[in-house]
Scaffold this motif. Sequence first.
Motif, mmCIF file in Angstrom:
data_model
loop_
_atom_site.group_PDB
_atom_site.id
_atom_site.type_symbol
_atom_site.label_atom_id
_atom_site.label_comp_id
_atom_site.label_asym_id
_atom_site.label_seq_id
_atom_site.Cartn_x
_atom_site.Cartn_y
_atom_site.Cartn_z
ATOM 1 N N MET A 70 0.823 -1.201 0.000
ATOM 2 C CA MET A 70 0.000 0.000 0.000
ATOM 3 C C MET A 70 0.864 1.261 0.000
ATOM 4 O O MET A 70 0.497 2.272 -0.608
ATOM 5 N N VAL A 71 2.019 1.214 0.657
ATOM 6 C CA VAL A 71 2.956 2.343 0.607
ATOM 7 C C VAL A 71 3.436 2.546 -0.824
ATOM 8 O O VAL A 71 3.540 3.678 -1.317
ATOM 9 N N GLY A 72 3.712 1.442 -1.528
ATOM 10 C CA GLY A 72 4.128 1.517 -2.932
ATOM 11 C C GLY A 72 3.050 2.132 -3.814
ATOM 12 O O GLY A 72 3.345 2.940 -4.702
ATOM 13 N N VAL A 73 1.794 1.741 -3.561
ATOM 14 C CA VAL A 73 0.674 2.305 -4.327
ATOM 15 C C VAL A 73 0.553 3.802 -4.071
ATOM 16 O O VAL A 73 0.350 4.603 -4.995
ATOM 17 N N TRP A 74 0.712 4.207 -2.817
ATOM 18 C CA TRP A 74 0.626 5.624 -2.458
ATOM 19 C C TRP A 74 1.737 6.430 -3.137
ATOM 20 O O TRP A 74 1.490 7.523 -3.657
ATOM 21 N N LEU A 75 2.954 5.884 -3.145
ATOM 22 C CA LEU A 75 4.071 6.566 -3.807
ATOM 23 C C LEU A 75 3.840 6.662 -5.316
ATOM 24 O O LEU A 75 4.204 7.662 -5.950
ATOM 25 N N TYR A 76 3.214 5.636 -5.875
ATOM 26 C CA TYR A 76 2.913 5.660 -7.320
ATOM 27 C C TYR A 76 1.899 6.754 -7.632
ATOM 28 O O TYR A 76 1.984 7.410 -8.684
ATOM 29 N N TRP A 77 0.938 6.958 -6.729
ATOM 30 C CA TRP A 77 -0.023 8.042 -6.930
ATOM 31 C C TRP A 77 0.684 9.395 -6.920
ATOM 32 O O TRP A 77 0.324 10.299 -7.670
ATOM 33 N N LEU A 78 1.678 9.519 -6.045
ATOM 34 C CA LEU A 78 2.415 10.782 -5.962
ATOM 35 C C LEU A 78 3.261 11.024 -7.208
ATOM 36 O O LEU A 78 3.272 12.124 -7.754
ATOM 37 N N THR A 79 3.979 10.007 -7.637
ATOM 38 C CA THR A 79 4.813 10.101 -8.841
ATOM 39 C C THR A 79 4.999 8.718 -9.450
ATOM 40 O O THR A 79 5.570 7.817 -8.810
ATOM 41 N N PRO A 80 4.524 8.514 -10.669
ATOM 42 C CA PRO A 80 4.649 7.204 -11.323
ATOM 43 C C PRO A 80 6.091 6.724 -11.463
ATOM 44 O O PRO A 80 6.338 5.518 -11.545
#
Length: 204
Positions: A70-80
């Motif tokens: 989920m941390v990875g998904v959140w970081l992806y939302w911030l910057t792909p």
Amino acid sequence: MATTKKEDDQNAVLLYCIPAILATLAFSLYHFSKLKKHYLTGANARRVFDIGAQGAELAASGFFGLACYMVGVWLYWLTPLSLVVTLPLGVFLLNWAGKAQAYAFLGVIVDYDQGLVFFPPNTESLDIVDRLMVIPMIKQMTSIDSVPLASIERITRQAGKRVLLHGEFGSRHITFTDKLKRDECLHLLMAGNSRRRTLMQELE
């Protein structure tokens, strides 16, 4: 309207969780199949599994893998672009979570051919430095302890849940949440005349 939006958000979170759960399950099945080939191929290998005793490790490793995902998904939302780092790291962490679950699911194995009993390692064997460093504790979740059956000099039942092993190796304990599973383990440890002579006493 607000309720519908909240439900949509909850459904979205669940959808994002599914890949992590499936990936961890796939890694867990893969590692468990390897462990079975290594520890359960002999004709005289017996396994005792108590879901209650290993439930904490199963839950902790699964939650850890999901949280990292989920941390990875959140970081992806911030910057792909973060996917370059989070994707390989995420695969590594989910693989570790699956491996930890596989070891927890293995339980206790008594192998008469090898003359060994395999079981989850005791955290009491770690000193204060190991606990503060955390890494040794994490390593224990993907490892297994063993002692020779012939080296067991005494077996003690404690509080109806623990089997304590004493011998040349020092002391070890195997924890169960079910007396039936505990007694099943005791029966396997005492099976056979040569192994029965190693038992000095049992205390409830």
